[in-house]
Design a protein around this motif. Structure first.
Motif, PDB file in Angstrom:
ATOM      1  N   ASN A 136       0.852  -1.182   0.000  1.00 21.68           N
ATOM      2  CA  ASN A 136       0.000   0.000   0.000  1.00 21.68           C
ATOM      3  C   ASN A 136       0.894   1.241   0.000  1.00 21.68           C
ATOM      4  OD1 ASN A 136      -1.644   2.169   0.601  1.00 21.68           O
ATOM      5  ND2 ASN A 136      -2.694   1.169   2.297  1.00 21.68           N
ATOM      6  N   LEU A 137       0.841   2.007  -1.092  1.00 25.50           N
ATOM      7  CA  LEU A 137       1.634   3.233  -1.219  1.00 25.50           C
ATOM      8  C   LEU A 137       0.744   4.475  -1.294  1.00 25.50           C
ATOM      9  CD1 LEU A 137       4.213   1.920  -3.832  1.00 25.50           C
ATOM     10  CD2 LEU A 137       4.677   2.430  -1.443  1.00 25.50           C
ATOM     11  N   ILE A 138      -0.472   4.385  -0.805  1.00 25.26           N
ATOM     12  CA  ILE A 138      -1.412   5.499  -0.889  1.00 25.26           C
ATOM     13  C   ILE A 138      -0.859   6.720  -0.142  1.00 25.26           C
ATOM     14  CG2 ILE A 138      -3.710   6.325  -0.216  1.00 25.26           C
ATOM     15  CD1 ILE A 138      -4.729   3.481  -0.666  1.00 25.26           C
ATOM     16  N   ASP A 139      -0.855   7.854  -0.842  1.00 31.12           N
ATOM     17  CA  ASP A 139      -0.417   9.136  -0.298  1.00 31.12           C
ATOM     18  C   ASP A 139       1.039   9.149   0.169  1.00 31.12           C
ATOM     19  OD1 ASP A 139      -2.883  10.355  -0.788  1.00 31.12           O
ATOM     20  OD2 ASP A 139      -3.685   9.738   1.162  1.00 31.12           O
ATOM     21  N   SER A 140       1.866   8.278  -0.361  1.00 34.15           N
ATOM     22  CA  SER A 140       3.300   8.278  -0.035  1.00 34.15           C
ATOM     23  C   SER A 140       4.043   9.238  -0.945  1.00 34.15           C
ATOM     24  CB  SER A 140       3.895   6.883  -0.200  1.00 34.15           C
ATOM     25  OG  SER A 140       3.355   6.004   0.744  1.00 34.15           O
ATOM     26  N   ASN A 141       5.112   9.825  -0.446  1.00 28.16           N
ATOM     27  CA  ASN A 141       5.962  10.678  -1.264  1.00 28.16           C
ATOM     28  C   ASN A 141       7.062   9.805  -1.840  1.00 28.16           C
ATOM     29  OD1 ASN A 141       7.571  12.551  -2.487  1.00 28.16           O
ATOM     30  ND2 ASN A 141       8.002  13.724  -0.635  1.00 28.16           N
ATOM     31  N   ASP A 151       9.515  -5.460  -7.843  1.00 29.48           N
ATOM     32  CA  ASP A 151       8.236  -6.112  -8.096  1.00 29.48           C
ATOM     33  C   ASP A 151       7.142  -5.227  -7.514  1.00 29.48           C
ATOM     34  OD1 ASP A 151       5.933  -7.620  -8.260  1.00 29.48           O
ATOM     35  OD2 ASP A 151       6.784  -9.410  -7.338  1.00 29.48           O
ATOM     36  N   LEU A 152       6.398  -4.576  -8.402  1.00 29.54           N
ATOM     37  CA  LEU A 152       5.311  -3.682  -7.996  1.00 29.54           C
ATOM     38  C   LEU A 152       3.955  -4.300  -8.320  1.00 29.54           C
ATOM     39  CD1 LEU A 152       6.835  -0.310  -9.291  1.00 29.54           C
ATOM     40  CD2 LEU A 152       6.619  -1.037  -6.910  1.00 29.54           C
ATOM     41  N   THR A 153       3.903  -5.619  -8.426  1.00 29.53           N
ATOM     42  CA  THR A 153       2.667  -6.294  -8.767  1.00 29.53           C
ATOM     43  C   THR A 153       1.599  -6.031  -7.713  1.00 29.53           C
ATOM     44  OG1 THR A 153       3.995  -8.044  -9.753  1.00 29.53           O
ATOM     45  CG2 THR A 153       1.654  -8.509  -9.425  1.00 29.53           C
ATOM     46  N   LYS A 154       0.443  -5.599  -8.197  1.00 31.84           N
ATOM     47  CA  LYS A 154      -0.725  -5.342  -7.357  1.00 31.84           C
ATOM     48  C   LYS A 154      -0.500  -4.290  -6.274  1.00 31.84           C
ATOM     49  CE  LYS A 154      -2.960  -9.790  -8.046  1.00 31.84           C
ATOM     50  NZ  LYS A 154      -3.607 -10.933  -7.408  1.00 31.84           N
ATOM     51  N   ILE A 155       0.391  -3.325  -6.525  1.00 25.73           N
ATOM     52  CA  ILE A 155       0.544  -2.254  -5.538  1.00 25.73           C
ATOM     53  C   ILE A 155      -0.738  -1.447  -5.466  1.00 25.73           C
ATOM     54  CG2 ILE A 155       3.046  -2.045  -5.693  1.00 25.73           C
ATOM     55  CD1 ILE A 155       2.571   0.468  -7.440  1.00 25.73           C
ATOM     56  N   ILE A 156      -0.972  -0.855  -4.332  1.00 26.80           N
ATOM     57  CA  ILE A 156      -2.144  -0.001  -4.125  1.00 26.80           C
ATOM     58  C   ILE A 156      -1.618   1.429  -4.082  1.00 26.80           C
ATOM     59  CG2 ILE A 156      -4.092   0.529  -2.633  1.00 26.80           C
ATOM     60  CD1 ILE A 156      -3.706  -2.370  -1.496  1.00 26.80           C
ATOM     61  N   ILE A 157      -2.098   2.235  -5.015  1.00 25.87           N
ATOM     62  CA  ILE A 157      -1.540   3.566  -5.178  1.00 25.87           C
ATOM     63  C   ILE A 157      -2.624   4.492  -5.729  1.00 25.87           C
ATOM     64  CG2 ILE A 157      -0.719   3.147  -7.541  1.00 25.87           C
ATOM     65  CD1 ILE A 157       1.907   4.560  -6.711  1.00 25.87           C
ATOM     66  N   THR A 158      -2.512   5.773  -5.471  1.00 21.95           N
ATOM     67  CA  THR A 158      -3.450   6.720  -6.069  1.00 21.95           C
ATOM     68  C   THR A 158      -2.821   7.264  -7.341  1.00 21.95           C
ATOM     69  OG1 THR A 158      -2.583   8.530  -4.741  1.00 21.95           O
ATOM     70  CG2 THR A 158      -4.513   7.388  -3.878  1.00 21.95           C
ATOM     71  N   SER A 160      -2.207  10.174  -8.280  1.00 17.34           N
ATOM     72  CA  SER A 160      -1.255  11.271  -8.088  1.00 17.34           C
ATOM     73  C   SER A 160       0.157  10.780  -7.782  1.00 17.34           C
ATOM     74  CB  SER A 160      -1.727  12.206  -6.971  1.00 17.34           C
ATOM     75  OG  SER A 160      -1.820  11.510  -5.750  1.00 17.34           O
ATOM     76  N   GLU A 161       0.294   9.559  -7.257  1.00 18.95           N
ATOM     77  CA  GLU A 161       1.630   9.037  -6.985  1.00 18.95           C
ATOM     78  C   GLU A 161       2.295   8.459  -8.223  1.00 18.95           C
ATOM     79  OE1 GLU A 161      -0.534   7.400  -4.220  1.00 18.95           O
ATOM     80  OE2 GLU A 161      -0.176   9.270  -3.212  1.00 18.95           O
ATOM     81  N   LEU A 162       1.523   8.171  -9.247  1.00 19.79           N
ATOM     82  CA  LEU A 162       2.065   7.549 -10.441  1.00 19.79           C
ATOM     83  C   LEU A 162       2.772   8.610 -11.282  1.00 19.79           C
ATOM     84  CD1 LEU A 162       2.227   4.781 -11.720  1.00 19.79           C
ATOM     85  CD2 LEU A 162       0.219   5.364 -13.062  1.00 19.79           C
ATOM     86  N   THR A 163       3.966   8.972 -10.864  1.00 18.22           N
ATOM     87  CA  THR A 163       4.733  10.035 -11.505  1.00 18.22           C
ATOM     88  C   THR A 163       5.648   9.458 -12.568  1.00 18.22           C
ATOM     89  OG1 THR A 163       6.556   9.834  -9.960  1.00 18.22           O
ATOM     90  CG2 THR A 163       4.781  11.339  -9.343  1.00 18.22           C
ATOM     91  N   GLY A 164       6.380  10.311 -13.213  1.00 17.23           N
ATOM     92  CA  GLY A 164       7.363   9.894 -14.209  1.00 17.23           C
ATOM     93  C   GLY A 164       8.397   8.942 -13.641  1.00 17.23           C
ATOM     94  N   GLU A 165       8.683   9.036 -12.336  1.00 15.93           N
ATOM     95  CA  GLU A 165       9.665   8.147 -11.718  1.00 15.93           C
ATOM     96  C   GLU A 165       9.236   6.690 -11.885  1.00 15.93           C
ATOM     97  OE1 GLU A 165      12.177   9.948 -10.270  1.00 15.93           O
ATOM     98  OE2 GLU A 165      11.036  11.776 -10.572  1.00 15.93           O
ATOM     99  N   TRP A 178      -6.101   0.972  -8.002  1.00 14.14           N
ATOM    100  CA  TRP A 178      -6.256   2.395  -7.766  1.00 14.14           C
ATOM    101  C   TRP A 178      -7.087   2.626  -6.514  1.00 14.14           C
ATOM    102  CZ3 TRP A 178      -3.172   5.338 -10.467  1.00 14.14           C
ATOM    103  CH2 TRP A 178      -2.734   4.902 -11.715  1.00 14.14           C
ATOM    104  N   ALA A 179      -6.654   3.549  -5.689  1.00  8.83           N
ATOM    105  CA  ALA A 179      -7.367   3.863  -4.460  1.00  8.83           C
ATOM    106  C   ALA A 179      -8.509   4.839  -4.709  1.00  8.83           C
ATOM    107  CB  ALA A 179      -6.412   4.434  -3.422  1.00  8.83           C
ATOM    108  N   GLY A 180      -8.518   5.434  -5.873  1.00  7.82           N
ATOM    109  CA  GLY A 180      -9.576   6.392  -6.208  1.00  7.82           C
ATOM    110  C   GLY A 180     -10.017   6.170  -7.627  1.00  7.82           C
ATOM    111  N   SER A 181     -10.800   7.075  -8.136  1.00  3.76           N
ATOM    112  CA  SER A 181     -11.254   6.921  -9.510  1.00  3.76           C
ATOM    113  C   SER A 181     -10.254   7.580 -10.450  1.00  3.76           C
ATOM    114  CB  SER A 181     -12.631   7.554  -9.683  1.00  3.76           C
ATOM    115  OG  SER A 181     -12.576   8.924  -9.343  1.00  3.76           O
ATOM    116  N   CYS A 182     -10.180   7.062 -11.656  1.00  5.80           N
ATOM    117  CA  CYS A 182      -9.234   7.599 -12.654  1.00  5.80           C
ATOM    118  C   CYS A 182      -9.962   8.512 -13.607  1.00  5.80           C
ATOM    119  CB  CYS A 182      -8.600   6.470 -13.437  1.00  5.80           C
ATOM    120  SG  CYS A 182      -7.520   5.437 -12.461  1.00  5.80           S
TER     121      CYS A 182
END
Length: 182
Positions: A136-141, A151-158, A160-165, A178-182
């Motif tokens: 779970n990476l929700i709201d992480s910087n 291995d990022l299989t099935k990570i939980i993320i919003t 906004s965290e899905l940046t270019g990095e 996704w923790a929210g709607s896209c």
């Protein structure tokens, strides 16, 4: 209390040591399963290969600590300070790292399967070769964190965290919840 007294008290059945000062303690290979070191100062401590499964290290200071190959499975590390800590090959399976500060921490080849890293500060952390399956990476910087070979299989993320990095490492075989709607 010094390290030897801690180990003796633990061996006799004591588990509660909140707020303890263990700055630069040598606890390499120590078996401290289920210990409560909430808000303890373990900065610069050597906890490499220690068994800390099920422990409580919430709000503890582990700045620059050595946790190489330590077992922290099912541990509570919420709001812990792990700035600059070495967590190479550490077992953080199902560990609570909510609001943890992992800036510049080394987590190469670490196991974080099912770990809760929500609201964690992980900018500049090195996760190369780590396993974050179902984490779970929700709201992480995650700015400037290194995720090469992770291995990022099935990570939980919003979204906004899905940046270019993250996009640079490639998500072609990764399922994201996704923790929210896209």
């Amino acid at each position: 209390m010094d390290t030897q007294k801690l180990l003796k008290s633990y061996k006799s059945g004591e588990r509660n040591f909140p707020g303890m000062n263990l700055h630069q303690a040598m606890l390499r290979r120590a078996d401290l399963r289920g210990i409560n070191l909430e808000a303890a100062d373990l900065s610069g401590a050597d906890l490499s290969r220690a068994n800390l499964s099920g422990c409580n290290l919430s709000r503890a200071n582990l700045t620059n600590a050595d946790l190489t190959r330590a077992n922290l499975e099912n541990a509570n590390l919420s709001e812990v300070n792990l700035i600059g800590a070495d967590l190479t090959r550490v077992n953080l399976r199902k560990t609570n790292l909510n609001r943890a500060d992992l800036r510049t921490a080394i987590l190469t080849s670490a196991t974080l399967v099912g770990a809760n890293l929500s609201q964690a500060e992980i900018s500049g952390a090195d996760f190369r070769g780590a396993n974050l399956h179902n984490a779970n990476l929700i709201d992480s910087n995650i700015n400037e964190a290194e995720f090469m070979g992770v291995d990022l299989t099935k990570i939980i993320i919003t979204e906004s965290e899905l940046t270019g990095e993250i996009l640079h490492i490639g998500l072609s075989h990764t399922w994201i919840t996704w923790a929210g709607s896209c």
